[in-house]
Design an enzyme around this catalytic site. Structure first.
Site, PDB file in Angstrom:
ATOM      1  N   ASP A 289       2.562  48.365  91.394  1.00 23.24           N
ATOM      2  CA  ASP A 289       3.928  48.540  90.899  1.00 23.24           C
ATOM      3  C   ASP A 289       4.767  47.280  90.960  1.00 23.24           C
ATOM      4  O   ASP A 289       5.687  47.088  90.179  1.00 23.24           O
ATOM      5  CB  ASP A 289       4.642  49.652  91.686  1.00 23.24           C
TER       6      ASP A 289
ATOM      7  N   TYR B 287       9.372  54.647  97.880  1.00 20.56           N
ATOM      8  CA  TYR B 287       9.702  55.446  96.700  1.00 20.56           C
ATOM      9  C   TYR B 287       9.972  56.885  97.106  1.00 20.56           C
ATOM     10  O   TYR B 287       9.329  57.817  96.640  1.00 20.56           O
ATOM     11  CB  TYR B 287       8.585  55.364  95.654  1.00 20.56           C
TER      12      TYR B 287
ATOM     13  N   GLU C 141      11.371  39.864  93.659  1.00 23.72           N
ATOM     14  CA  GLU C 141      10.162  40.637  93.359  1.00 23.72           C
ATOM     15  C   GLU C 141      10.247  41.267  91.965  1.00 23.72           C
ATOM     16  O   GLU C 141      11.239  41.905  91.623  1.00 23.72           O
ATOM     17  CB  GLU C 141       9.955  41.737  94.397  1.00 23.72           C
TER      18      GLU C 141
ATOM     19  N   ASP D  98       3.062  43.926  95.650  1.00 24.33           N
ATOM     20  CA  ASP D  98       2.084  44.332  96.658  1.00 24.33           C
ATOM     21  C   ASP D  98       0.847  44.892  95.965  1.00 24.33           C
ATOM     22  O   ASP D  98       0.690  44.770  94.753  1.00 24.33           O
ATOM     23  CB  ASP D  98       2.702  45.343  97.620  1.00 24.33           C
TER      24      ASP D  98
END
Length: 515
Positions: A93, A248, A488, A96
């Protein structure tokens, strides 16, 4: 060409501009674009190409021969094996190496919606790449719903993964598999998966792959039935919460995903049963909850825009309330309206606290352009108190946001890697910041990447097309790898941007700011 105006003339113009600015109410300032960087003259086609290419850098699994992000290698090939399932593929996603199913499904939905609404504005080659990006997501999502009574929602222990700074090709962390069942429901994951598969079925049906389209639609219906029958949020279950939160968590409840999934199934299948589902369940599932947010967790604004199409087209007059809610959302984005406003930075960027702010910029811009498209086919407008807003205004608002992202901002830099002369060099991304497995084939263990994380050097593998979280409320961006909230990239930042950029490739003139 040199200007024929005298220095005195330029001085007078500056004075007049300053006086004009002083007379403009502060509340209206966000509608004034920052004219730094390229001054709005952007190569949207180049940006679109790079935006789509980004997804190849996020791929998990065995990579195809057509892979263009050549610095990447195969990874996660045995994902799911411990649970007796084939869960190879899909997308990481962000920076990572975890595969979170909830944001991945939303990413796939938005990639698909981008193609459905603005695919005709894409150059043929880029549309093909966009459809490849959709298929990479749907192929994986089909695997997550392939086993009766279970939907797989995540691969990878995020805590152990985040304790390492290593390439996906070297992963040695536990690839824990998380799933939802009748006894451990996850209606938001199942509902979003249904939305993604249903939406994608339309893309591939239009492209002539009817067999794949039928497969997607059938599994979308199955996922939706699971979501609706076994209602509940995965973050209410202690075991699932340990894996999904705080990364999440389902902060806004699962109810919006049920309506969202039903809306996409209605559009993909034409089945009136899904329209009736929305009408019957809308109120109890929070359809009247107005929200000026749209993203992986909160679907309300997107749902209102999507469903309002049927009312605007005159096909479902009972859906008028969704048009009204969509109007309310739009009015919060218009600084001149009397509605409470979404916050803007001094440079004009939509801003919401919490990090990864560009996700709001791209997703809201997408909704503005999509709603403008729906409105432009009729005489409908948006009533924002004392002013009436038409499609051109919505397009202009979206253009200001995308131009800010591409360089028209106080930092005079692009927030897309590889686009423009100045862009982030030290993004928070493991694979990008470590030597490529192609140039450094020796294994790098969990902590071997720490010196690279701490380094002030630029990333050796530019993740071309990646859009970072972006600057803070003061328009400042430090290009700091450790500041993941700003540096990120994520798939759900890029996915709606595909549609936004495609629109401006096909329509570079509309929304041009005149002085």
């Amino acid at each position: 060409m040199a200007s024929s105006c005298s220095p005195v003339h330029h001085f007078r113009v500056r004075v007049l501009l300053l006086l004009a600015l002083c007379l403009v109410p502060a509340s209206a300032w966000p509608s004034w674009p920052w004219r730094g960087g390229s001054g709005g003259r952007h190569d949207y086609r180049d940006a679109l190409s790079k935006c789509i290419l980004f997804f190849e850098g996020q791929r998990s699994g065995r990579l195809p021969a057509s892979q263009r992000a050549a610095w990447r290698g195969d990874s996660g090939e045995s994902d799911g094996r411990a649970a007796g399932a084939d869960l190879e593929g899909g997308y990481y996603d962000a920076g990572d190496n975890v595969k979170f199913g909830f944001p991945m499904a939303f990413t796939t939905t938005m990639l698909t919606w981008s193609v459905l609404e603005f695919g005709d504005d894409m150059p043929r080659e880029e549309r093909r790449h966009a459809e490849d990006a959709v298929r990479w997501g749907t192929d994986y999502l089909l695997k997550t719903v392939a086993h009766p009574g279970v939907i797989f929602m995540q691969v990878g222990d995020p805590w152990k993964d985040h304790d390492c700074w290593e390439r996906p090709e070297d992963m040695e962390t536990v690839r824990t598999v998380y799933n939802v069942t009748a006894g451990r429901p996850g209606s938001e994951v199942a509902g979003e998966t249904a939305a993604a598969l249903a939406a994608a079925s339309m893309v591939f049906r239009d492209g002539g792959d009817r067999e794949y389209a039928d497969l997607l639609l059938a599994n979308a219906k199955k996922a939706f039935e699971f979501a609706d029958t076994y209602r509940g949020a995965y973050s209410d279950d202690p075991g699932l919460r340990a894996g999904g939160c705080p990364f999440y968590c389902d902060f806004d409840g699962y109810q919006d995903e049920l309506l969202w999934g039903a809306a996409w199934l209605r559009r993909a299948s034409g089945d009136k049963a899904f329209q009736e589902y929305i009408q019957i369940n809308g109120k109890t599932l929070g359809a009247e909850d107005n929200s000026n947010e749209f993203g992986w967790d909160n679907k309300h604004a997107g749902l209102n825009v999507l469903v309002s199409k049927e009312f605007i087209d005159g096909e479902a007059l009972t859906m008028q309330s969704y048009k009204e809610s969509a109007d309310t959302f739009v009015c919060t984005l218009i600084p001149e309206s009397s509605s409470p406003h979404i916050e803007y930075t001094p440079g004009g960027m939509i801003y919401k606290p919490g990090g990864s702010n560009m996700q709001h910029v791209t997703s809201i811009s997408f909704l503005l352009l999509t709603y403008a498209k729906y409105l432009s086919k009729t005489s409908h407008t948006v009533n924002c108190g004392d002013i009436s807003v038409g499609p051109d205004t919505l397009r202009l608002q979206a253009k200001k946001q995308v131009d800010y992202l591409l360089g028209d901002n106080p930092m005079k830099m692009s927030y897309m890697v590889g686009y423009g002369d100045r862009y982030p060099q030290r993004i928070h991304h493991r694979g990008s910041s470590l030597p490529s497995i192609k140039s450094h084939p020796e294994r790098m263990a969990c902590k071997d990447g720490t010196p690279y994380y701490d380094s002030s050097s630029s990333n050796p593998n530019p993740l071309v097309g990646a859009v970072v979280g972006g600057p803070g409320e003061d328009d400042v961006y430090e290009d700091d790898r450790a500041d993941f909230r700003k540096s990120e990239p994520t798939t759900y930042i890029n996915a709606p941007l595909v549609g936004v950029l495609a629109y401006f490739v096909g329509n570079p003139a509309p929304g041009h700011i005149k002085h």
